[in-house]
Design a protein around this motif. Structure first.
Motif, PDB file in Angstrom:
ATOM      1  N   ILE A 144     -50.746  -9.807 -24.082  1.00  0.00           N
ATOM      2  CA  ILE A 144     -51.404  -9.341 -23.157  1.00  0.00           C
ATOM      3  C   ILE A 144     -52.171  -7.689 -23.736  1.00  0.00           C
ATOM      4  O   ILE A 144     -51.633  -7.253 -23.701  1.00  0.00           O
ATOM      5  CB  ILE A 144     -50.812  -9.237 -22.016  1.00  0.00           C
ATOM      6  CG1 ILE A 144     -50.313 -10.782 -21.109  1.00  0.00           C
ATOM      7  CG2 ILE A 144     -52.190  -8.489 -20.911  1.00  0.00           C
ATOM      8  CD1 ILE A 144     -49.464 -10.538 -19.524  1.00  0.00           C
ATOM      9  N   TYR A 145     -53.700  -8.453 -23.523  1.00  0.00           N
ATOM     10  CA  TYR A 145     -53.712  -6.265 -24.274  1.00  0.00           C
ATOM     11  C   TYR A 145     -55.049  -6.099 -22.816  1.00  0.00           C
ATOM     12  O   TYR A 145     -55.802  -6.884 -22.115  1.00  0.00           O
ATOM     13  CB  TYR A 145     -54.939  -6.996 -24.917  1.00  0.00           C
ATOM     14  CG  TYR A 145     -54.306  -7.308 -26.425  1.00  0.00           C
ATOM     15  CD1 TYR A 145     -53.700  -8.686 -26.746  1.00  0.00           C
ATOM     16  CD2 TYR A 145     -54.236  -6.072 -27.210  1.00  0.00           C
ATOM     17  CE1 TYR A 145     -52.853  -8.881 -28.068  1.00  0.00           C
ATOM     18  CE2 TYR A 145     -53.243  -6.306 -28.552  1.00  0.00           C
ATOM     19  CZ  TYR A 145     -53.102  -7.432 -29.141  1.00  0.00           C
ATOM     20  OH  TYR A 145     -51.963  -8.050 -30.439  1.00  0.00           O
ATOM     21  N   TYR A 146     -54.330  -5.083 -22.252  1.00  0.00           N
ATOM     22  CA  TYR A 146     -55.200  -4.045 -21.405  1.00  0.00           C
ATOM     23  C   TYR A 146     -56.551  -2.703 -21.694  1.00  0.00           C
ATOM     24  O   TYR A 146     -55.500  -2.467 -23.058  1.00  0.00           O
ATOM     25  CB  TYR A 146     -54.358  -3.610 -20.349  1.00  0.00           C
ATOM     26  CG  TYR A 146     -53.577  -4.417 -20.335  1.00  0.00           C
ATOM     27  CD1 TYR A 146     -51.996  -4.426 -20.135  1.00  0.00           C
ATOM     28  CD2 TYR A 146     -53.240  -5.095 -18.407  1.00  0.00           C
ATOM     29  CE1 TYR A 146     -50.817  -5.669 -19.478  1.00  0.00           C
ATOM     30  CE2 TYR A 146     -52.411  -5.912 -17.739  1.00  0.00           C
ATOM     31  CZ  TYR A 146     -51.408  -5.784 -18.222  1.00  0.00           C
ATOM     32  OH  TYR A 146     -50.600  -6.521 -17.269  1.00  0.00           O
ATOM     33  N   CYS A 147     -57.004  -3.151 -20.922  1.00  0.00           N
ATOM     34  CA  CYS A 147     -58.029  -2.370 -21.040  1.00  0.00           C
ATOM     35  C   CYS A 147     -57.967  -1.163 -20.151  1.00  0.00           C
ATOM     36  O   CYS A 147     -57.312  -0.985 -19.164  1.00  0.00           O
ATOM     37  CB  CYS A 147     -59.361  -2.456 -21.696  1.00  0.00           C
ATOM     38  SG  CYS A 147     -60.476  -2.792 -20.673  1.00  0.00           S
ATOM     39  N   ALA A 148     -57.763   0.272 -20.489  1.00  0.00           N
ATOM     40  CA  ALA A 148     -58.109   1.132 -19.089  1.00  0.00           C
ATOM     41  C   ALA A 148     -58.768   2.607 -19.668  1.00  0.00           C
ATOM     42  O   ALA A 148     -59.478   3.432 -20.852  1.00  0.00           O
ATOM     43  CB  ALA A 148     -56.516   2.086 -19.436  1.00  0.00           C
ATOM     44  N   THR A 149     -59.750   3.091 -18.924  1.00  0.00           N
ATOM     45  CA  THR A 149     -60.757   4.677 -18.747  1.00  0.00           C
ATOM     46  C   THR A 149     -59.622   5.658 -17.812  1.00  0.00           C
ATOM     47  O   THR A 149     -58.553   5.475 -17.779  1.00  0.00           O
ATOM     48  CB  THR A 149     -61.156   4.124 -17.478  1.00  0.00           C
ATOM     49  OG1 THR A 149     -60.958   3.909 -16.060  1.00  0.00           O
ATOM     50  CG2 THR A 149     -62.861   4.316 -17.175  1.00  0.00           C
ATOM     51  N   MET A 150     -60.029   6.648 -19.601  1.00  0.00           N
ATOM     52  CA  MET A 150     -58.773   7.426 -19.376  1.00  0.00           C
ATOM     53  C   MET A 150     -59.641   8.970 -19.099  1.00  0.00           C
ATOM     54  O   MET A 150     -61.031   8.760 -19.400  1.00  0.00           O
ATOM     55  CB  MET A 150     -58.345   8.434 -20.695  1.00  0.00           C
ATOM     56  CG  MET A 150     -57.734   9.129 -20.786  1.00  0.00           C
ATOM     57  SD  MET A 150     -56.965   9.591 -23.240  1.00  0.00           S
ATOM     58  CE  MET A 150     -59.405  10.163 -22.959  1.00  0.00           C
ATOM     59  N   THR A 151     -58.783   9.688 -18.209  1.00  0.00           N
ATOM     60  CA  THR A 151     -59.861  11.140 -17.849  1.00  0.00           C
ATOM     61  C   THR A 151     -59.911  12.192 -18.581  1.00  0.00           C
ATOM     62  O   THR A 151     -58.902  11.375 -19.666  1.00  0.00           O
ATOM     63  CB  THR A 151     -59.052  11.458 -16.225  1.00  0.00           C
ATOM     64  OG1 THR A 151     -57.527  11.917 -16.655  1.00  0.00           O
ATOM     65  CG2 THR A 151     -58.516   9.941 -15.209  1.00  0.00           C
ATOM     66  N   THR A 209     -57.658   3.427 -14.387  1.00  0.00           N
ATOM     67  CA  THR A 209     -58.240   2.583 -14.012  1.00  0.00           C
ATOM     68  C   THR A 209     -57.888   1.617 -14.862  1.00  0.00           C
ATOM     69  O   THR A 209     -57.738   1.641 -16.583  1.00  0.00           O
ATOM     70  CB  THR A 209     -59.742   2.318 -13.711  1.00  0.00           C
ATOM     71  OG1 THR A 209     -60.211   3.433 -12.332  1.00  0.00           O
ATOM     72  CG2 THR A 209     -60.427   1.171 -13.308  1.00  0.00           C
ATOM     73  N   TRP A 210     -57.236   0.027 -14.069  1.00  0.00           N
ATOM     74  CA  TRP A 210     -56.449  -0.819 -15.929  1.00  0.00           C
ATOM     75  C   TRP A 210     -57.638  -1.991 -15.881  1.00  0.00           C
ATOM     76  O   TRP A 210     -57.939  -2.234 -14.436  1.00  0.00           O
ATOM     77  CB  TRP A 210     -56.022  -1.094 -15.437  1.00  0.00           C
ATOM     78  CG  TRP A 210     -54.908   0.206 -15.909  1.00  0.00           C
ATOM     79  CD1 TRP A 210     -54.460   1.550 -15.004  1.00  0.00           C
ATOM     80  CD2 TRP A 210     -53.796   0.324 -17.129  1.00  0.00           C
ATOM     81  NE1 TRP A 210     -53.049   2.428 -16.121  1.00  0.00           N
ATOM     82  CE2 TRP A 210     -52.840   1.325 -17.318  1.00  0.00           C
ATOM     83  CE3 TRP A 210     -53.751  -0.631 -17.913  1.00  0.00           C
ATOM     84  CZ2 TRP A 210     -52.397   2.390 -18.411  1.00  0.00           C
ATOM     85  CZ3 TRP A 210     -52.457  -0.033 -19.059  1.00  0.00           C
ATOM     86  CH2 TRP A 210     -51.469   1.672 -19.232  1.00  0.00           C
ATOM     87  N   GLY A 211     -58.000  -2.533 -16.343  1.00  0.00           N
ATOM     88  CA  GLY A 211     -58.256  -4.462 -16.475  1.00  0.00           C
ATOM     89  C   GLY A 211     -57.331  -5.229 -16.212  1.00  0.00           C
ATOM     90  O   GLY A 211     -55.574  -4.498 -16.423  1.00  0.00           O
ATOM     91  N   ARG A 212     -57.541  -6.275 -15.941  1.00  0.00           N
ATOM     92  CA  ARG A 212     -56.518  -7.491 -15.093  1.00  0.00           C
ATOM     93  C   ARG A 212     -55.675  -7.619 -16.515  1.00  0.00           C
ATOM     94  O   ARG A 212     -55.063  -8.818 -16.375  1.00  0.00           O
ATOM     95  CB  ARG A 212     -56.960  -8.459 -14.771  1.00  0.00           C
ATOM     96  CG  ARG A 212     -57.781  -8.226 -13.533  1.00  0.00           C
ATOM     97  CD  ARG A 212     -57.020  -8.946 -12.572  1.00  0.00           C
ATOM     98  NE  ARG A 212     -58.536  -8.648 -11.104  1.00  0.00           N
ATOM     99  CZ  ARG A 212     -58.225  -9.912  -9.995  1.00  0.00           C
ATOM    100  NH1 ARG A 212     -58.652 -10.495 -10.562  1.00  0.00           N
ATOM    101  NH2 ARG A 212     -58.747  -8.763  -8.691  1.00  0.00           N
ATOM    102  N   GLY A 213     -56.796  -7.238 -18.166  1.00  0.00           N
ATOM    103  CA  GLY A 213     -55.928  -7.927 -19.380  1.00  0.00           C
ATOM    104  C   GLY A 213     -56.290  -9.515 -19.474  1.00  0.00           C
ATOM    105  O   GLY A 213     -56.489  -9.846 -18.287  1.00  0.00           O
ATOM    106  N   THR A 214     -56.200  -9.524 -20.936  1.00  0.00           N
ATOM    107  CA  THR A 214     -56.293 -10.978 -21.602  1.00  0.00           C
ATOM    108  C   THR A 214     -55.170 -10.946 -23.043  1.00  0.00           C
ATOM    109  O   THR A 214     -54.659 -10.350 -23.075  1.00  0.00           O
ATOM    110  CB  THR A 214     -57.564 -10.692 -22.650  1.00  0.00           C
ATOM    111  OG1 THR A 214     -58.524 -10.108 -22.103  1.00  0.00           O
ATOM    112  CG2 THR A 214     -58.497 -11.960 -22.970  1.00  0.00           C
ATOM    113  N   GLN A 215     -54.921 -12.300 -22.035  1.00  0.00           N
ATOM    114  CA  GLN A 215     -53.858 -12.711 -23.004  1.00  0.00           C
ATOM    115  C   GLN A 215     -54.730 -13.493 -24.310  1.00  0.00           C
ATOM    116  O   GLN A 215     -55.101 -14.179 -24.473  1.00  0.00           O
ATOM    117  CB  GLN A 215     -53.125 -14.170 -22.179  1.00  0.00           C
ATOM    118  CG  GLN A 215     -51.897 -15.102 -22.517  1.00  0.00           C
ATOM    119  CD  GLN A 215     -51.047 -14.116 -23.122  1.00  0.00           C
ATOM    120  OE1 GLN A 215     -50.270 -13.966 -22.108  1.00  0.00           O
ATOM    121  NE2 GLN A 215     -50.891 -14.343 -24.478  1.00  0.00           N
TER     122      GLN A 215
END
Lengths: 118, 109
Positions: A93-100, A107-113
């Motif tokens: 699973i690959y997540y994206c997330a914003t970084m402060t 903030t995280w996305g729900r992920g892509t399998q």
């Protein structure tokens, strides 16, 4: 409220070069950072790299340098993760997330399998 | 550097549990430490940032600290609830690279 919407699950064969996406909405800033994080089945989180949507500055973890390409289209606030050549071990699973600005992922996305199968 | 966490911890509802995160090289105080919670089949969410700060919406049952003498950070959860059963990850960074700890599975018995 910032939201990250990730593209749907993909199934590919070894050697292919899929591209998955992460679209940000609700972000008031024009320049922000989006990171990608891998999680293999039953395992922990692994930082892959990060891109600035404003400056198009991209940085990779040494573990993933040369294995993937992180890119972005700032006009549609979307980041992409693409593989050079998929291997079976890339199934995860690959997540994206914003970084402060302080270096944490708020903030995280729900992920892509991503499933790699011949 | 690496961040080492215990593989698992368990405690009863209403009790307090502490999860450690030890930095292998370099000072734990040189870069901030964050903590994330990941419930089963869900994305991680931020619990603690900059060693001890809570994002809005995170209950004050969750607290973070750093101890330079042991070169480690800690996440403390008080008044344990069954919904706290999850995996917890610490995270820090150095030289533009971000590092996650291996994760700790918390079981609330």
């Amino acid at each position: 409220e910032v939201q990250l919407v990730q593209s749907g699950a993909v199934v590919r064969k070894p050697g292919q070069s899929p591209k998955i996406s992460c679209k940000a909405s609700g972000h008031t800033l024009s320049d922000f950072w989006v990171a990608w994080v891998r999680q293999m089945a039953g395992k922990g989180l692994e930082y892959m790299g990060i891109i600035s949507l404003g400056a198009a500055d991209t940085r990779y973890s040494p573990s993933f340098q040369g294995q993937v390409t992180i890119s972005a289209d700032r006009t549609i606030r979307t980041s992409y993760l693409q593989w050079t050549s998929l291997k079976a071990s890339d199934s995860a699973i690959y997540y994206c997330a914003t970084m402060t600005g302080a270096g944490w992922f708020d903030t995280w996305g729900r992920g892509t399998q991503v499933t790699v199968s011949s | 550097f690496m961040l080492t966490q215990p593989h698992s911890v368990s405690e009863s509802p209403g009790k307090t549990v502490t999860i450690s995160c030890t930095r292998s090289s370099g000072s734990i105080a040189s870069n901030s430490v964050q903590w994330y919670q990941q419930r089963p089949d869900s994305a991680p969410t931020a619990l603690i940032f900059e060693d001890s700060q809570r994002p809005s919406g995170v209950p004050n049952r969750f607290s973070g600290s750093v101890d330079s003498s042991s070169n480690s950070a800690s996440l403390t959860i008080s008044g344990l609830e069954t919904e706290d059963e999850a995996d917890y990850y610490c995270q820090s960074f150095d030289d533009n690279n971000h590092i996650f700890g291996g994760g700790t599975k918390l079981t609330v018995l």
